[in-house]
Design a protein around this motif. Structure first.
Motif, PDB file in Angstrom:
ATOM      1  N   CYS A 169     -71.423  34.268  43.031  1.00 50.75           N
ATOM      2  CA  CYS A 169     -71.125  34.787  41.279  1.00 50.75           C
ATOM      3  C   CYS A 169     -70.089  35.221  40.492  1.00 50.75           C
ATOM      4  O   CYS A 169     -68.949  34.650  41.529  1.00 50.75           O
ATOM      5  CB  CYS A 169     -71.939  35.948  41.930  1.00 50.75           C
ATOM      6  N   ALA A 185     -68.981  37.420  39.015  1.00 49.14           N
ATOM      7  CA  ALA A 185     -68.226  38.119  39.185  1.00 49.14           C
ATOM      8  C   ALA A 185     -68.242  38.986  40.186  1.00 49.14           C
ATOM      9  O   ALA A 185     -67.338  40.288  40.352  1.00 49.14           O
ATOM     10  CB  ALA A 185     -69.013  39.573  38.479  1.00 49.14           C
ATOM     11  N   CYS A 186     -68.485  38.762  41.220  1.00 46.03           N
ATOM     12  CA  CYS A 186     -68.541  39.464  42.767  1.00 46.03           C
ATOM     13  C   CYS A 186     -68.155  38.690  43.529  1.00 46.03           C
ATOM     14  O   CYS A 186     -68.371  37.033  43.218  1.00 46.03           O
ATOM     15  CB  CYS A 186     -69.477  40.200  43.314  1.00 46.03           C
ATOM     16  N   CYS A 188     -70.245  37.233  46.361  1.00 47.42           N
ATOM     17  CA  CYS A 188     -71.338  37.142  46.479  1.00 47.42           C
ATOM     18  C   CYS A 188     -71.711  35.627  46.427  1.00 47.42           C
ATOM     19  O   CYS A 188     -71.928  34.934  45.242  1.00 47.42           O
ATOM     20  CB  CYS A 188     -72.274  37.914  45.780  1.00 47.42           C
ATOM     21  N   HIS A 242     -78.933  40.906  42.307  1.00 48.86           N
ATOM     22  CA  HIS A 242     -78.073  39.519  40.963  1.00 48.86           C
ATOM     23  C   HIS A 242     -79.821  39.088  40.035  1.00 48.86           C
ATOM     24  O   HIS A 242     -80.786  38.996  41.419  1.00 48.86           O
ATOM     25  CB  HIS A 242     -77.809  38.609  41.670  1.00 48.86           C
ATOM     26  N   CYS A 254     -74.665  40.924  37.230  1.00 46.54           N
ATOM     27  CA  CYS A 254     -75.110  41.459  39.104  1.00 46.54           C
ATOM     28  C   CYS A 254     -74.268  42.488  39.147  1.00 46.54           C
ATOM     29  O   CYS A 254     -73.913  42.915  38.008  1.00 46.54           O
ATOM     30  CB  CYS A 254     -72.938  40.466  39.124  1.00 46.54           C
TER      31      CYS A 254
END
Ligand SMILES: [Zn+2]
Length: 597
Positions: free
Chosen positions: A240, A242-243, A245, A455, A485
């Motif tokens: 991801c 944005a994070c 994950c 997600h 996200c």
């Protein structure tokens, strides 16, 4: 189409003020009225439909029986997925007049009326329509139940809404996202978070890439605890943007695969000939499957983009199939090509015999006999290759003939193993470019992590067989899907970034409200508006019906209704022993349509 001036074909069935049916030649006024009705239906002109109906009820005009269905379509917002601007009272009056006059009323008309009444929160009247449908043994479709469930949600009658929900689940197995939305909205409104979460768990199995309406509801659900980004890129490895994950890949279990294969077998083996052919195939496949890792739906590849200009070819494009075969082989894939045996007959393969011979020499071709559907063969083989196998086909396999679409495992399997392809025209005189889109390394679907972070993918672009316009086709391999996200807030986090969307709505910085709440509203509104535009012409059943303008009641209302009218007229004329044929009555309406434009 040439203009039709024959007096016979200018006839129409009328219903006079006493409810008597009669055949009449069209007077100039009547021909003009017919033109008005067709035009107003085509344009979905609510004001015009209202005016015509009111004139009819005031006894100022006589109307052909078929017009009732057409006008009802307009009054009930037939072209809208969720009818908003309608005239339910007038539609109800028209409907009652249709009943009184003995018009044939089709399921679509009942459902449209019921839907408009539900949307207007006139649930008692809607239930009466439902009761009439029951009395008259009208076949209920999913859309009838959907409309009713939405209606109960609208008026906050949770108990009845859930009764309809369980009825839908029992009867139709898989729900569309559009059916979940009112239930989710109701759960949020009532602050019933457990119910909301349970619905989302179901939704994520039925719809892998839910629309922005669901995104908005998820934001509302998690607004106090989560933060979100709505335009996140995901790396090829599933990371991801944005994070921290990494998205997972989830395959169906071996038991699921066995169930699907058994189901397919049960579908195929319906008579002795088929059973014999199938036995030969499965024996061959068991012996040879270790030699393959990729199955090609030869007909889908060979016919892809070959039926332009209204031509339906009988011969596949052998060179197109071979291009794809050799590309995959160069990548080190071990290809099994499945085709119907007629494609290898000399009359079909003709000058491409050499290509066919290569396939045979390599022992990479299996042809099924006539009387069999080649789809059964390649789907079974692709399932049989197990977790390491893929298949090449743009067919979404929604066909009810497969009877597999109600199995959630089938959907999971398709997503994990489908290789999509396209042959696109970049320049008018250049050969088509071959595009191949492989499954992502991670499951392309809404996912949840143990820490309750989510997600959600936006809709993935898929190759479509649309009419090509100059300047070339869309290259789906270049289209990036952005994700939302939605993750737990961390200590220092102050708000949500809605990359791009805040700017569009323009209200965020001016808003005095809690930024999370303000964002939720913005996202829902802005993105629903976008959806309306982008969904036009969308062929994906999964998403049509969420917020687009298409509806299952027919993409072109004028045409759809033409048929209805034709059918109604046939039914009536048969009763009266008249000789007007369906094609003639259709022709009349089409003529007028053509002349109008
Ligand atoms: Zn993330």
């Amino acid at each position: 189409m040439t203009e039709n001036t024959g007096a016979q074909k200018r006839q129409a069935t009328f219903i006079d003020s006493q409810g008597k049916k009669k055949k009449q030649k069209l007077s100039p006024e009547q021909a003009a009225l017919r033109g008005r009705v067709v035009k107003c239906c085509k344009e979905q002109n609510l004001a015009e439909a209202t005016e015509i109906c009111e004139a009819f009820f005031d006894g100022k005009i006589e109307m052909e029986s078929g017009y009732h269905n057409q006008l009802l379509y307009v009054l009930t917002g037939g072209s809208m997925v969720v009818p908003t601007d309608t005239r339910p009272q007038l539609a109800l009056r028209l409907f009652k007049s249709m009943q009184d006059r003995g018009c044939t009323i089709k399921e679509a008309s009942y459902t449209l009326l019921l839907r408009a009444l539900c949307a207007a929160r006139q649930i008692v009247e809607a239930e009466q329509v439902l009761e009439t449908m029951r009395e008259r043994s009208v076949h209920f479709k999913l859309r009838t139940h959907s409309a009713l469930m939405r209606g109960y949600c609208e008026v906050g009658n949770k108990q009845r809404a859930y009764e309809v929900l369980s009825l839908i689940r029992n009867k139709f197995k898989v729900l569309a996202e559009v059916d979940y939305l009112p239930l989710l909205t109701l759960a949020l409104k009532r602050d019933e978070i457990d119910e909301f979460d349970a619905l989302v768990r179901e939704l994520m199995e039925d719809e892998f890439s839910p629309s922005k309406e669901t995104w908005g509801l998820m934001q509302k659900r998690y607004r106090d605890t989560h933060t979100w980004d709505t335009a996140v890129s995901v790396s090829p490895e599933g990371g991801c943007g944005a994070c921290a994950c990494v998205l997972r890949s989830v395959d169906p279990t071996p038991e699921d695969i066995s169930t699907l294969m058994a189901r397919m077998e049960g579908l195929v083996v319906k008579d002795a000939d088929r059973a014999r052919d199938w036995k030969l195939f499965t024996a061959w496949f068991e012996e040879n499957k270790s030699r393959f890792d990729t199955v090609i739906d030869g007909a889908n590849v060979g016919f892809w983009k070959k039926n332009g200009n209204g031509n339906v070819p009988t011969r596949i494009d052998y060179k197109q199939v071979q291009r794809l075969v050799s590309h995959l082989e160069q990548e080190g894939r071990r290809v099994l090509l499945i085709l119907h045996h007629r494609h290898l007959l000399p009359d079909f393969i003709g000058e491409n015999t050499d290509i066919g011979n290569v396939w045979k020499e390599k022992d990479m071709l299996y042809t099924c006999n006539s009387g069999n559907n080649d789809d059964w063969y390649w789907i079974y083989a692709a399932l049989g290759l197990g977790p390491g196998g893929d298949f090449v086909s743009n067919d979404e396999m929604r066909d009810h003939n497969f009877n597999l679409s109600e199995h959630r495992a089938f959907k999971i399997w398709k997503e994990r193993h489908a290789i999509k392809f396209d042959f696109i025209k970049r320049e008018p005189l250049e050969p088509r470019e071959m595009i191949i889109v492989k499954p992502t390394t991670y499951s392309f679907r809404m996912q949840i992590n143990a820490d309750m972070s989510w997600h959600l993918p936006s809709k993935k672009a898929v190759p479509v067989e649309t009419d090509e316009e100059e300047g070339g086709d869309a290259d789906v391999s270049q289209m990036e899907t952005l994700w939302m996200c939605l993750r737990r807030k961390t200590g220092g986090n102050t708000g949500n970034k809605d990359n791009g969307l805040v700017g569009v709505a323009g209200t965020d910085s001016e808003s005095e409200q809690n930024p999370a709440v303000a964002n939720t509203e913005d996202v829902v509104n802005v993105e629903v508006a976008e959806k309306t535009v982008e969904n036009t012409g969308d062929k994906d059943d999964g998403l049509v019906g969420v917020a687009g303008t298409d509806s299952e009641f027919g993409q072109n209302p004028a045409v759809a209704n033409t048929e209805d009218v034709a059918n109604v007229e046939v039914a009536e004329s048969n009763k009266e022993g008249e000789t007007i044929k369906k094609s003639e009555s259709r022709q009349n309406i089409e003529n007028i349509e053509v002349n109008q434009t």
